[in-house]
Write an enzyme that holds these catalytic residues in place. Sequence first.
Site, mmCIF file in Angstrom:
data_model
loop_
_atom_site.group_PDB
_atom_site.id
_atom_site.type_symbol
_atom_site.label_atom_id
_atom_site.label_comp_id
_atom_site.label_asym_id
_atom_site.label_seq_id
_atom_site.Cartn_x
_atom_site.Cartn_y
_atom_site.Cartn_z
ATOM 1 N N HIS A 1 1.242 3.955 10.476
ATOM 2 C CA HIS A 1 1.505 5.432 10.779
ATOM 3 C C HIS A 1 0.097 5.633 10.751
ATOM 4 O O HIS A 1 -0.923 5.428 10.191
ATOM 5 C CB HIS A 1 2.165 5.969 9.792
ATOM 6 C CG HIS A 1 2.170 5.762 8.376
ATOM 7 N ND1 HIS A 1 2.261 4.685 7.719
ATOM 8 C CD2 HIS A 1 1.666 6.678 7.483
ATOM 9 C CE1 HIS A 1 1.789 5.091 6.419
ATOM 10 N NE2 HIS A 1 1.723 6.111 5.871
ATOM 11 N N ASP B 1 -1.285 9.636 9.019
ATOM 12 C CA ASP B 1 -0.990 10.496 7.967
ATOM 13 C C ASP B 1 -0.283 11.954 8.607
ATOM 14 O O ASP B 1 -0.986 12.578 9.472
ATOM 15 C CB ASP B 1 -1.887 10.373 6.786
ATOM 16 C CG ASP B 1 -1.057 9.455 5.830
ATOM 17 O OD1 ASP B 1 -0.017 8.731 5.805
ATOM 18 O OD2 ASP B 1 -2.443 8.832 5.081
ATOM 19 N N ARG C 1 -3.981 9.285 -4.024
ATOM 20 C CA ARG C 1 -4.170 9.866 -3.546
ATOM 21 C C ARG C 1 -4.801 11.252 -2.736
ATOM 22 O O ARG C 1 -4.361 12.028 -2.895
ATOM 23 C CB ARG C 1 -3.575 9.387 -1.570
ATOM 24 C CG ARG C 1 -4.743 9.674 -0.682
ATOM 25 C CD ARG C 1 -3.027 9.557 0.349
ATOM 26 N NE ARG C 1 -2.291 10.225 0.458
ATOM 27 C CZ ARG C 1 -1.068 10.376 1.313
ATOM 28 N NH1 ARG C 1 -0.572 9.168 2.270
ATOM 29 N NH2 ARG C 1 0.146 11.015 1.362
ATOM 30 N N HIS D 1 -2.723 3.027 9.344
ATOM 31 C CA HIS D 1 -1.881 2.331 8.191
ATOM 32 C C HIS D 1 -0.897 1.784 7.823
ATOM 33 O O HIS D 1 0.099 2.311 8.097
ATOM 34 C CB HIS D 1 -3.435 2.578 7.252
ATOM 35 C CG HIS D 1 -2.473 4.247 7.116
ATOM 36 N ND1 HIS D 1 -2.752 5.362 7.561
ATOM 37 C CD2 HIS D 1 -1.776 4.096 5.667
ATOM 38 C CE1 HIS D 1 -2.280 6.458 6.821
ATOM 39 N NE2 HIS D 1 -1.771 5.683 5.383
#
Length: 305
Positions: free
Chosen positions: A121, A123, A296, A281
Amino acid sequence: MPQTIRPREDTPAPVRPGVLRTSIRVEPLTCTIGAELFGVNLGDAARDDDLFSEIKNLLLQYKVLFLRNQDITRAEHVAFASRLGPLEDHPVVGSDPDHPGLVRIYKDLNSNPEHYENALHCDGTWRECPPMGAVLRCVETPEVGGDTIWVNMAEAYRRLPDHIKTQIAGLRARHSIEATFGAVMPMERRHQLKAQFKDPEHPVVRTHPETDEKILFVNAFTTHFVNYHTPENVRFGQDYAPGAGNLLAYLISQAAVPEYQVRWRWQKNSVAIWDNRSTQHYAVQDYWPAVRKMERAGIVGDRPF
């Protein structure tokens, strides 16, 4: 051969003594994506313009950068990521109360193993303006497993057959948080999520705003094309679903090509910095019942064009 980039030494900067005399050593990890950086601390890079500029240029070149031994504070993590742009929260995961924009992705025995990391996907494409990128630091990792894979979607587009490039040149597609994160939620909560993020449409081929690369921009959040059903594509009504669906499945499958990928094994205090506009990723969930804890900082992006 490793590439060595030396930060400029003619401008003073408020960093620890000697940092400007230390070279960044760059070692590409594959022929198409990813490089590991040596000799740089992101806490210093958060405070030094030249050092940050070198890292930003390398990010545009390699699309994902990796660093080990980044024993930095959460404040330094946020400060570095903020140099790439304003940070954003995640509507499902939330963020650290003391550091807005820093999302804790902690996976243990109480976590949902079906969380939407373990799919290829990009983000936040369910936003009108998907994230520009992210800075991800490993807090705790299993001895084995828990790797992350990144994919160069500019290379995926470049290697498409010419007739496919022609076919998809003007196509646009919907991206949905309701059909992904929302799928496990009660109906009322799922509908609230849909009302907040109204399945934006994005070009199937976007242009990178800084490099002008063409990027194949469909992923696990993409549900369907919005302008496929035209006389040029559909002879009869029954052609609509299989024709569009088969093409979308083919395009999404390009992210699974190993030649476009890099795989990173995490250690404590490892960091990955990636350009979300040109990559996808996949967080490999092969480590249960071990624990994996990541933090993150996601950076606000622009509207794809």
